[in-house]
Design an enzyme around this catalytic site. Sequence first.
Site, mmCIF file in Angstrom:
data_model
loop_
_atom_site.group_PDB
_atom_site.id
_atom_site.type_symbol
_atom_site.label_atom_id
_atom_site.label_comp_id
_atom_site.label_asym_id
_atom_site.label_seq_id
_atom_site.Cartn_x
_atom_site.Cartn_y
_atom_site.Cartn_z
ATOM 1 N N LYS A 40 0.861 -1.190 0.000
ATOM 2 C CA LYS A 40 0.000 0.000 0.000
ATOM 3 C C LYS A 40 0.897 1.239 0.000
ATOM 4 O O LYS A 40 1.774 1.381 0.849
ATOM 5 C CB LYS A 40 -0.892 0.021 1.239
ATOM 6 C CG LYS A 40 -1.724 1.294 1.397
ATOM 7 C CD LYS A 40 -2.419 1.343 2.740
ATOM 8 C CE LYS A 40 -1.469 1.476 3.896
ATOM 9 N NZ LYS A 40 -0.799 2.822 3.958
ATOM 10 N N PRO B 282 9.043 -5.633 3.348
ATOM 11 C CA PRO B 282 9.675 -5.415 4.645
ATOM 12 C C PRO B 282 8.640 -5.194 5.737
ATOM 13 O O PRO B 282 7.541 -4.687 5.487
ATOM 14 C CB PRO B 282 10.526 -4.154 4.428
ATOM 15 C CG PRO B 282 10.674 -4.028 2.958
ATOM 16 C CD PRO B 282 9.445 -4.623 2.352
ATOM 17 N N ALA C 124 7.437 -1.099 7.769
ATOM 18 C CA ALA C 124 8.120 -0.264 6.787
ATOM 19 C C ALA C 124 7.266 0.860 6.226
ATOM 20 O O ALA C 124 7.729 1.622 5.371
ATOM 21 C CB ALA C 124 8.611 -1.138 5.628
ATOM 22 N N GLY D 196 2.153 -0.898 4.611
ATOM 23 C CA GLY D 196 0.862 -1.518 4.884
ATOM 24 C C GLY D 196 0.882 -3.018 4.789
ATOM 25 O O GLY D 196 -0.168 -3.636 4.565
ATOM 26 N N GLY E 172 1.239 -5.629 6.934
ATOM 27 C CA GLY E 172 0.394 -6.394 7.850
ATOM 28 C C GLY E 172 -1.081 -6.209 7.556
ATOM 29 O O GLY E 172 -1.857 -7.171 7.580
ATOM 30 N N SER F 91 -2.410 -5.298 4.655
ATOM 31 C CA SER F 91 -2.704 -5.933 3.371
ATOM 32 C C SER F 91 -2.774 -7.450 3.520
ATOM 33 O O SER F 91 -3.617 -8.109 2.903
ATOM 34 C CB SER F 91 -1.654 -5.530 2.339
ATOM 35 O OG SER F 91 -2.046 -5.892 1.039
ATOM 36 N N ASP G 247 -5.776 0.662 8.529
ATOM 37 C CA ASP G 247 -5.502 0.523 7.097
ATOM 38 C C ASP G 247 -6.231 -0.648 6.447
ATOM 39 O O ASP G 247 -6.238 -0.762 5.213
ATOM 40 C CB ASP G 247 -3.995 0.350 6.857
ATOM 41 C CG ASP G 247 -3.223 1.653 6.941
ATOM 42 O OD1 ASP G 247 -3.863 2.726 6.819
ATOM 43 O OD2 ASP G 247 -1.999 1.610 7.132
#
Length: 278
Positions: A11, A90, A93, A96, A98, A100, A127
Amino acid sequence: MTAAEGFAPAKINLTLHVTGQREDGMHLLDSLVMFADVGDHLTVTLSDTPQLTVSGPMAKGVPDGSDNLVLRAADLMGASADITLDKVLPHAAGLGGGSSDAAATLRVLSRLTDTPIPSDVSALGADVPVCLGNGAARMRGIGEQVTAARDLPCLHAVLIHPGVPMRTPDVFAAVGQKNNTPMPSEIPENLSAIDFIDWLRGMRNDLEYAAISQTPVISQVLGALTVTAGCRMARMTGSGSSCFGLYTGEETARAAEGRLKEENPGWWITATRLNAQP
């Protein structure tokens, strides 16, 4: 049992305007989001014994216990599953990942169990609602107000994560001005990629300076992107520390990727497309 596959794209917050703060401390945002064609992959099989296996080049440091958003998403669906998460993005980072991953889990389990996704997924994070849509969108409020952004161009980009994780609460806490102007009421449609990027240059990420104050390497990343040939703009995404550069085309983005990898071998760097048509 039949296994089902899921894709969890990165994201990218092309803009991120902090427009206020509620009494409960939650920040109000106005952000234009696009998704990349690079991301994590999931394999999901319904099972009597719930299990999560995290593999892939970015698996290190990713929790595989009950606090992982993938397992929390399965719980929200009321499903027991054996899930393998191939981490390409990563961790911590600003991409997004986690959220997603959680959204992809919800979509896959909805297909496998023929069960609708719950209308309220806010317990999984701010998110997740925009990641569920998996397309260009404007997100407002604390993330719960999501409006599809249509007729926007595909953008060629380079993503960089310098290997330094960021804690989102720490970045928000360092933001000095919390009541900033939102984006214009209308996002322009049917522009060429170059004209749209020029419009984006007039927008902001209000977390950028706060993040740089905590992690100065972000400024180095932005500078490295800016000087590559064909880069029209560079900006941090989310709460950092990942940044993106937008380019005039795929060839210039690939060339920049190659140069940046040679000059910065310790960074995670990839060329990608944003808002690519399926």
